[in-house]
Design a protein around this motif. Structure first.
Motif, PDB file in Angstrom:
ATOM      1  N   ASP A 118       0.829  -1.203   0.000  1.00  0.00           N
ATOM      2  CA  ASP A 118       0.000   0.000   0.000  1.00  0.00           C
ATOM      3  C   ASP A 118       0.869   1.261   0.000  1.00  0.00           C
ATOM      4  OD1 ASP A 118      -2.309  -1.552   0.092  1.00  0.00           O
ATOM      5  OD2 ASP A 118      -2.386  -1.529   2.282  1.00  0.00           O
ATOM      6  N   ALA A 119       1.988   1.199   0.727  1.00  0.00           N
ATOM      7  CA  ALA A 119       2.898   2.346   0.762  1.00  0.00           C
ATOM      8  C   ALA A 119       3.485   2.616  -0.616  1.00  0.00           C
ATOM      9  CB  ALA A 119       4.020   2.086   1.774  1.00  0.00           C
ATOM     10  N   ARG A 120       3.902   1.561  -1.294  1.00  0.00           N
ATOM     11  CA  ARG A 120       4.450   1.745  -2.654  1.00  0.00           C
ATOM     12  C   ARG A 120       3.376   2.268  -3.602  1.00  0.00           C
ATOM     13  NH1 ARG A 120       9.454  -0.926  -4.151  1.00  0.00           N
ATOM     14  NH2 ARG A 120       8.595  -1.031  -6.269  1.00  0.00           N
ATOM     15  N   ALA A 121       2.136   1.847  -3.420  1.00  0.00           N
ATOM     16  CA  ALA A 121       1.049   2.347  -4.262  1.00  0.00           C
ATOM     17  C   ALA A 121       0.844   3.843  -4.044  1.00  0.00           C
ATOM     18  CB  ALA A 121      -0.234   1.582  -3.964  1.00  0.00           C
ATOM     19  N   VAL A 122       1.015   4.316  -2.801  1.00  0.00           N
ATOM     20  CA  VAL A 122       0.914   5.749  -2.510  1.00  0.00           C
ATOM     21  C   VAL A 122       2.021   6.511  -3.227  1.00  0.00           C
ATOM     22  CG1 VAL A 122       1.211   7.478  -0.683  1.00  0.00           C
ATOM     23  CG2 VAL A 122      -0.300   5.524  -0.315  1.00  0.00           C
ATOM     24  N   LEU A 123       3.247   5.988  -3.172  1.00  0.00           N
ATOM     25  CA  LEU A 123       4.361   6.631  -3.861  1.00  0.00           C
ATOM     26  C   LEU A 123       4.098   6.694  -5.363  1.00  0.00           C
ATOM     27  CD1 LEU A 123       7.383   4.952  -2.023  1.00  0.00           C
ATOM     28  CD2 LEU A 123       6.367   7.177  -1.546  1.00  0.00           C
ATOM     29  N   ASP A 124       3.614   5.600  -5.909  1.00  0.00           N
ATOM     30  CA  ASP A 124       3.359   5.528  -7.343  1.00  0.00           C
ATOM     31  C   ASP A 124       2.251   6.496  -7.754  1.00  0.00           C
ATOM     32  OD1 ASP A 124       4.184   4.270  -9.771  1.00  0.00           O
ATOM     33  OD2 ASP A 124       2.322   3.108  -9.780  1.00  0.00           O
ATOM     34  N   ALA A 125       1.173   6.535  -6.991  1.00  0.00           N
ATOM     35  CA  ALA A 125       0.065   7.441  -7.317  1.00  0.00           C
ATOM     36  C   ALA A 125       0.506   8.890  -7.226  1.00  0.00           C
ATOM     37  CB  ALA A 125      -1.108   7.178  -6.371  1.00  0.00           C
ATOM     38  N   SER A 126       1.326   9.200  -6.244  1.00  0.00           N
ATOM     39  CA  SER A 126       1.814  10.573  -6.087  1.00  0.00           C
ATOM     40  C   SER A 126       2.671  10.967  -7.282  1.00  0.00           C
ATOM     41  CB  SER A 126       2.618  10.699  -4.791  1.00  0.00           C
ATOM     42  OG  SER A 126       1.814  10.442  -3.662  1.00  0.00           O
ATOM     43  N   ALA A 127       3.600  10.099  -7.666  1.00  0.00           N
ATOM     44  CA  ALA A 127       4.475  10.395  -8.802  1.00  0.00           C
ATOM     45  C   ALA A 127       3.670  10.554 -10.085  1.00  0.00           C
ATOM     46  CB  ALA A 127       5.521   9.297  -8.953  1.00  0.00           C
ATOM     47  N   GLU A 128       2.695   9.699 -10.284  1.00  0.00           N
ATOM     48  CA  GLU A 128       1.849   9.783 -11.486  1.00  0.00           C
ATOM     49  C   GLU A 128       1.071  11.097 -11.511  1.00  0.00           C
ATOM     50  OE1 GLU A 128      -0.657   6.383 -11.631  1.00  0.00           O
ATOM     51  OE2 GLU A 128       0.936   5.032 -12.342  1.00  0.00           O
ATOM     52  N   ALA A 129       0.757  11.640 -10.341  1.00  0.00           N
ATOM     53  CA  ALA A 129      -0.015  12.889 -10.246  1.00  0.00           C
ATOM     54  C   ALA A 129       0.862  14.133 -10.328  1.00  0.00           C
ATOM     55  CB  ALA A 129      -0.814  12.902  -8.948  1.00  0.00           C
ATOM     56  N   GLY A 130       2.171  13.935 -10.498  1.00  0.00           N
ATOM     57  CA  GLY A 130       3.059  15.082 -10.673  1.00  0.00           C
ATOM     58  C   GLY A 130       3.855  15.478  -9.458  1.00  0.00           C
ATOM     59  N   VAL A 131       3.774  14.712  -8.385  1.00  0.00           N
ATOM     60  CA  VAL A 131       4.550  15.006  -7.177  1.00  0.00           C
ATOM     61  C   VAL A 131       6.009  14.618  -7.425  1.00  0.00           C
ATOM     62  CG1 VAL A 131       4.932  14.341  -4.771  1.00  0.00           C
ATOM     63  CG2 VAL A 131       2.601  14.730  -5.622  1.00  0.00           C
ATOM     64  N   THR A 132       6.916  15.568  -7.175  1.00  0.00           N
ATOM     65  CA  THR A 132       8.341  15.301  -7.399  1.00  0.00           C
ATOM     66  C   THR A 132       9.177  15.560  -6.143  1.00  0.00           C
ATOM     67  OG1 THR A 132       8.785  17.560  -8.195  1.00  0.00           O
ATOM     68  CG2 THR A 132       8.151  15.897  -9.841  1.00  0.00           C
ATOM     69  N   PHE A 133       8.527  15.567  -4.982  1.00  0.00           N
ATOM     70  CA  PHE A 133       9.239  15.802  -3.730  1.00  0.00           C
ATOM     71  C   PHE A 133       8.689  14.878  -2.661  1.00  0.00           C
ATOM     72  CE2 PHE A 133       9.902  18.135   0.319  1.00  0.00           C
ATOM     73  CZ  PHE A 133      11.282  18.263   0.271  1.00  0.00           C
ATOM     74  N   PHE A 134       9.547  13.994  -2.150  1.00  0.00           N
ATOM     75  CA  PHE A 134       9.194  13.103  -1.045  1.00  0.00           C
ATOM     76  C   PHE A 134       9.984  13.523   0.181  1.00  0.00           C
ATOM     77  CE2 PHE A 134       8.433   9.143  -3.969  1.00  0.00           C
ATOM     78  CZ  PHE A 134       7.299   9.744  -4.485  1.00  0.00           C
ATOM     79  N   ASP A 135       9.317  13.628   1.322  1.00  0.00           N
ATOM     80  CA  ASP A 135       9.984  13.952   2.587  1.00  0.00           C
ATOM     81  C   ASP A 135       9.880  12.766   3.529  1.00  0.00           C
ATOM     82  OD1 ASP A 135      11.023  16.202   4.548  1.00  0.00           O
ATOM     83  OD2 ASP A 135       9.445  15.101   5.604  1.00  0.00           O
ATOM     84  N   THR A 136      11.018  12.373   4.111  1.00  0.00           N
ATOM     85  CA  THR A 136      11.047  11.236   5.016  1.00  0.00           C
ATOM     86  C   THR A 136      11.964  11.557   6.186  1.00  0.00           C
ATOM     87  OG1 THR A 136      11.395   8.837   5.139  1.00  0.00           O
ATOM     88  CG2 THR A 136      12.895  10.088   3.704  1.00  0.00           C
ATOM     89  N   ALA A 137      12.306  10.552   6.996  1.00  0.00           N
ATOM     90  CA  ALA A 137      13.233  10.720   8.117  1.00  0.00           C
ATOM     91  C   ALA A 137      13.768   9.358   8.505  1.00  0.00           C
ATOM     92  CB  ALA A 137      12.548  11.382   9.309  1.00  0.00           C
ATOM     93  N   ASP A 138      14.951   9.365   9.100  1.00  0.00           N
ATOM     94  CA  ASP A 138      15.572   8.095   9.469  1.00  0.00           C
ATOM     95  C   ASP A 138      14.858   7.384  10.607  1.00  0.00           C
ATOM     96  OD1 ASP A 138      16.347   9.814  11.518  1.00  0.00           O
ATOM     97  OD2 ASP A 138      18.501   9.506  11.242  1.00  0.00           O
ATOM     98  N   VAL A 139      14.007   8.092  11.348  1.00  0.00           N
ATOM     99  CA  VAL A 139      13.296   7.467  12.462  1.00  0.00           C
ATOM    100  C   VAL A 139      11.862   7.064  12.121  1.00  0.00           C
ATOM    101  CG1 VAL A 139      14.657   8.524  14.292  1.00  0.00           C
ATOM    102  CG2 VAL A 139      12.673   9.746  13.370  1.00  0.00           C
TER     103      VAL A 139
END
Length: 331
Positions: free
Chosen positions: A34-55
């Protein structure tokens, strides 16, 4: 979707990005598929910035992003991660040796030799004023471990301290219809200095979606349950520091404001996101998403028409009536 240069990174990013705390932990369970599907849907919609953290999920969020990007070469996505919360929150822990340890782990998780952007993750206030901290960050850039660095802050004063440093590329700060203080000084200062602004918690942990009632409950492992009193981390990260019942009432008024003043067919959440990126000085907004529908809906806000002054004045009225007294002077 509109794109803007992210401060001193020089990178062009979408005005609506994706926050991936939800994909790691603290928002209930999200399966990796499901997490990968969120990343894929975001990229397909034009999102080019992902924010994450090591924790986030002890590195799980970074690992999922790293795996996804490895499977999608030529993705054009900028990834910002954060460091500094893997050890005790002692200013003396913010050293070059620790920075190398933390960034090496993130590079492995994200499967990259060089991190696009690494941010100090809301460290103790004293850290923002230490010359040796910025010297160490400059060394990481010189060594090629990171391309750029920035900070994630809790308070306006911390943001202004960081903006004054010449090597800081970006500042991440809570900004939404229930947290307006950054509009007064932080955004103008960042614009003048050429520092990017990453707006987090844009929906006040979901309040501004208008979907919650006073009876809404959350899972035990969701920070909206266990951090309402700030016992786990700064309470400002949960519902933007607003008392839940007060926030629900204000959010319903916000939904009415969207219905009455926004000509476009936008949901309250989309209007909340669009209003943020339309503020002068904001580079990108990073709503989270736990499923594909949320990811796609958030991205729609990146192409919304400019919301008018009547909407802005309505936000101020709601803020002044319900929110200001509790949050404005605290952060």
């Amino acid at each position: 979707m509109e794109r803007r240069v992210l401060g001193r990174t020089g990178r062009l990013v979408s005005v609506v990005g994706l926050g991936t705390w939800q994909l790691g932990a603290d928002w209930g369970d999200v399966e990796e598929g499901d997490a990968r599907a969120v990343l894929d849907a975001s990229a397909e919609a034009g999102v080019t910035f992902f924010d994450t953290a090591d924790v986030y999920g002890d590195g799980r969020s970074e690992q999922i992003i790293g795996s996804y990007l490895a499977d999608n070469p030529g993705h054009g996505i900028t990834v910002a991660t954060k460091m500094g919360r893997r050890d005790a929150q002692d200013p003396d822990n913010f050293t070059l040796a620790k920075f190398r340890e933390w960034t090496d782990r993130s590079r492995a998780n994200l499967r990259t030799e060089r991190l696009d952007l690494v941010q100090l993750h809301c460290p103790p206030t004293a850290v923002y004023s230490r010359d040796e901290v910025y010297d160490a960050l400059d060394t990481l850039v010189a060594d090629g471990a990171v391309a750029s660095y920035g900070v994630s802050v809790e308070t306006v004063d911390e943001a202004l301290t960081a903006i004054a440093r010449p090597g800081v590329a970006s500042v991440q700060i809570i900004l939404n219809a229930f947290r307006l203080k950054p509009l007064d000084e932080v955004l103008p200062a960042a614009s003048a200095a050429g520092v990017g602004i990453i707006a987090r918690v844009p929906l006040a942990s979901g309040l501004l979606s208008g979907k919650y009632t006073r009876d809404t409950t959350f899972a035990d492992d969701d920070h909206r349950t266990y951090n309402r009193d700030g016992s786990a981390f700064d309470v400002g990260e949960t519902f933007a520091g607003v008392d839940f019942e007060t926030g629900v009432e204000a959010a319903h008024q916000f939904s009415d404001l969207v219905r009455d003043t926004v000509a476009q067919d936008l949901t309250p959440a989309q209007a909340a996101i669009a209003w943020i990126w339309q503020q002068p000085g904001v580079t990108t907004v990073i709503p989270g998403a736990r499923n594909v529908e949320q990811a796609r809906s958030n991205a729609v806000a990146g192409s919304a028409e400019v919301l008018g002054p009547l909407f802005a004045s309505g936000i101020r009225e709601i803020y002044d009536e319900h929110i200001r007294a509790a949050v404005h002077d605290r952060w």
